[in-house]
Every structure is written in structure tokens, then in C-alpha cells.
Design a protein around this motif. Structure first.
Motif, PDB file in Angstrom:
ATOM      1  N   ALA A  63       0.856  -1.350  -0.108  1.00  0.00           N
ATOM      2  CA  ALA A  63       0.020   0.087   0.100  1.00  0.00           C
ATOM      3  C   ALA A  63       0.876   1.442   0.075  1.00  0.00           C
ATOM      4  CB  ALA A  63      -0.726  -0.017   1.225  1.00  0.00           C
ATOM      5  N   ILE A  64       2.011   1.198   0.638  1.00  0.00           N
ATOM      6  CA  ILE A  64       2.885   2.315   0.814  1.00  0.00           C
ATOM      7  C   ILE A  64       3.452   2.550  -0.634  1.00  0.00           C
ATOM      8  CG2 ILE A  64       5.070   3.196   1.826  1.00  0.00           C
ATOM      9  CD1 ILE A  64       4.280   1.881   4.288  1.00  0.00           C
ATOM     10  N   GLU A  65       3.825   1.290  -1.244  1.00  0.00           N
ATOM     11  CA  GLU A  65       4.492   1.476  -2.560  1.00  0.00           C
ATOM     12  C   GLU A  65       3.574   2.095  -3.562  1.00  0.00           C
ATOM     13  OE1 GLU A  65       6.277  -2.376  -3.115  1.00  0.00           O
ATOM     14  OE2 GLU A  65       7.920  -1.889  -1.755  1.00  0.00           O
ATOM     15  N   THR A  66       2.437   1.586  -3.513  1.00  0.00           N
ATOM     16  CA  THR A  66       1.363   2.027  -4.528  1.00  0.00           C
ATOM     17  C   THR A  66       0.960   3.697  -4.363  1.00  0.00           C
ATOM     18  OG1 THR A  66       0.376  -0.123  -4.331  1.00  0.00           O
ATOM     19  CG2 THR A  66      -0.931   1.663  -5.088  1.00  0.00           C
ATOM     20  N   ARG A  67       0.740   4.069  -3.108  1.00  0.00           N
ATOM     21  CA  ARG A  67       0.809   5.363  -2.819  1.00  0.00           C
ATOM     22  C   ARG A  67       1.974   6.017  -3.352  1.00  0.00           C
ATOM     23  NH1 ARG A  67      -2.787   8.687   0.374  1.00  0.00           N
ATOM     24  NH2 ARG A  67      -2.070  10.821  -0.038  1.00  0.00           N
ATOM     25  N   ALA A  68       3.154   5.774  -3.062  1.00  0.00           N
ATOM     26  CA  ALA A  68       4.292   6.479  -3.453  1.00  0.00           C
ATOM     27  C   ALA A  68       4.433   6.580  -4.889  1.00  0.00           C
ATOM     28  CB  ALA A  68       5.589   5.852  -2.984  1.00  0.00           C
ATOM     29  N   LYS A  69       3.806   5.656  -5.745  1.00  0.00           N
ATOM     30  CA  LYS A  69       4.102   5.826  -7.085  1.00  0.00           C
ATOM     31  C   LYS A  69       3.026   6.577  -7.573  1.00  0.00           C
ATOM     32  CE  LYS A  69       5.942   1.338  -8.180  1.00  0.00           C
ATOM     33  NZ  LYS A  69       5.427  -0.242  -8.851  1.00  0.00           N
ATOM     34  N   ALA A  70       1.577   6.697  -6.983  1.00  0.00           N
ATOM     35  CA  ALA A  70       0.930   7.553  -7.177  1.00  0.00           C
ATOM     36  C   ALA A  70       0.879   8.889  -6.968  1.00  0.00           C
ATOM     37  CB  ALA A  70      -0.451   7.198  -6.433  1.00  0.00           C
ATOM     38  N   ASP A  71       1.734   9.186  -6.154  1.00  0.00           N
ATOM     39  CA  ASP A  71       2.220  10.427  -5.430  1.00  0.00           C
ATOM     40  C   ASP A  71       3.421  11.074  -6.237  1.00  0.00           C
ATOM     41  OD1 ASP A  71      -0.152  10.696  -4.098  1.00  0.00           O
ATOM     42  OD2 ASP A  71       0.908  10.586  -2.218  1.00  0.00           O
ATOM     43  N   HIS A  72       3.949  10.172  -7.101  1.00  0.00           N
ATOM     44  CA  HIS A  72       5.333  10.423  -7.589  1.00  0.00           C
ATOM     45  C   HIS A  72       6.258  10.972  -6.572  1.00  0.00           C
ATOM     46  CE1 HIS A  72       3.627  10.108 -11.536  1.00  0.00           C
ATOM     47  NE2 HIS A  72       2.925  10.887 -11.081  1.00  0.00           N
ATOM     48  N   THR A  73       6.444  10.123  -5.441  1.00  0.00           N
ATOM     49  CA  THR A  73       7.663  10.339  -4.577  1.00  0.00           C
ATOM     50  C   THR A  73       8.023   8.926  -3.875  1.00  0.00           C
ATOM     51  OG1 THR A  73       7.751  11.461  -2.204  1.00  0.00           O
ATOM     52  CG2 THR A  73       5.763  10.185  -2.594  1.00  0.00           C
ATOM     53  N   ASP A  81       5.269  11.303   6.183  1.00  0.00           N
ATOM     54  CA  ASP A  81       4.297  12.349   5.827  1.00  0.00           C
ATOM     55  C   ASP A  81       3.143  11.713   6.856  1.00  0.00           C
ATOM     56  OD1 ASP A  81       5.200  14.189   4.186  1.00  0.00           O
ATOM     57  OD2 ASP A  81       4.209  13.239   2.481  1.00  0.00           O
ATOM     58  N   ALA A  82       2.964  10.354   6.983  1.00  0.00           N
ATOM     59  CA  ALA A  82       1.915   9.678   7.557  1.00  0.00           C
ATOM     60  C   ALA A  82       2.207   9.766   8.967  1.00  0.00           C
ATOM     61  CB  ALA A  82       1.781   8.205   7.265  1.00  0.00           C
ATOM     62  N   LEU A  83       3.231   9.597   9.610  1.00  0.00           N
ATOM     63  CA  LEU A  83       3.905   9.812  10.981  1.00  0.00           C
ATOM     64  C   LEU A  83       3.562  11.361  11.349  1.00  0.00           C
ATOM     65  CD1 LEU A  83       7.083   7.544  11.213  1.00  0.00           C
ATOM     66  CD2 LEU A  83       4.919   7.314  12.489  1.00  0.00           C
ATOM     67  N   ARG A  84       3.955  12.193  10.612  1.00  0.00           N
ATOM     68  CA  ARG A  84       3.701  13.841  10.959  1.00  0.00           C
ATOM     69  C   ARG A  84       2.112  13.862  11.218  1.00  0.00           C
ATOM     70  NH1 ARG A  84       8.002  14.938   6.975  1.00  0.00           N
ATOM     71  NH2 ARG A  84       9.869  15.545   8.235  1.00  0.00           N
ATOM     72  N   GLU A  85       1.427  13.430  10.122  1.00  0.00           N
ATOM     73  CA  GLU A  85      -0.056  13.663  10.361  1.00  0.00           C
ATOM     74  C   GLU A  85      -0.353  12.958  11.664  1.00  0.00           C
ATOM     75  OE1 GLU A  85      -4.138  12.743   7.893  1.00  0.00           O
ATOM     76  OE2 GLU A  85      -2.126  13.047   6.695  1.00  0.00           O
ATOM     77  N   PHE A  86      -0.167  11.641  11.694  1.00  0.00           N
ATOM     78  CA  PHE A  86      -0.614  11.026  12.901  1.00  0.00           C
ATOM     79  C   PHE A  86      -0.279  11.570  14.245  1.00  0.00           C
ATOM     80  CE2 PHE A  86      -0.039   7.672  16.346  1.00  0.00           C
ATOM     81  CZ  PHE A  86      -1.265   7.139  16.242  1.00  0.00           C
TER      82      PHE A  86
END
Length: 90
Positions: A63-73, A81-86
Motif C-alpha cells: 500500500a505504501i509503494e502504491t501510494r508513493a508511485k501515485a504521488d510520484h514520491t 508524512d503519515a507519521l507527521r499527520e498521525f
């Protein structure tokens, strides 16, 4: 004739060294700009970043890798980013 080996294993002869030397001498390098260049990765925050090993399950990793590809990061940026938000930190 002396041979010099580079870090990558390339053999340089005295003629190669002389040609490189001539190139450097004939080029107007901005020494001040070269000295200002920083090496290594940029800092993340107020100090050098630390690597923190964390175990995650394969589904979460996917899921992390999929999101990274979608966000180009990167996966690391998604996790930061997820830890900062949490934790609600900057």
C-alpha cells in the motif's frame, strides 16, 4: 609508464592524467562555488536524520509503494508524512 586505478576500477595512464590536468588548467572553474557545494543528502529537519528500522507486513508495504508511485514520491516520504499527520507535528 605508471598506471593509476580509479575507484571504479578504470586504469589511467600518465597520458590520461596529463590530459585531465590540461583540461583543468584550461577551464575557468569558480573555486568559491565549488567549495560551497554540500555533499550528501539534504537535512530533514533540525539535525541529520536517523534511520529507524521498522517491521511492516507485506500488505502495508504494498500500500505504501502504491501510494508513493501515485504521488510520484518515495516510500520514505510517504511514511514520514503519515507519521507527521498521525503525531500532528510539522
Amino acid at each position: 609508464m605508471t598506471e593509476h586505478r580509479t575507484r571504479t576500477g578504470l586504469n589511467l595512464t600518465d597520458a590520461d592524467i596529463e590530459a585531465l590536468s590540461d583540461e583543468v588548467e584550461s577551464t575557468d572553474y569558480d573555486i568559491a562555488a565549488l567549495k560551497k557545494r554540500r555533499r550528501g543528502r539534504p537535512t530533514l529537519g533540525s539535525a541529520p536524520a536517523e534511520v529507524v528500522p521498522v517491521r511492516i507486513d507485506p500488505e502495508l508495504r504494498a500500500a505504501i509503494e502504491t501510494r508513493a508511485k501515485a504521488d510520484h514520491t518515495t516510500t520514505s516520504q510517504i511514511i514520514r508524512d503519515a507519521l507527521r499527520e498521525f503525531l500532528q507535528t510539522a
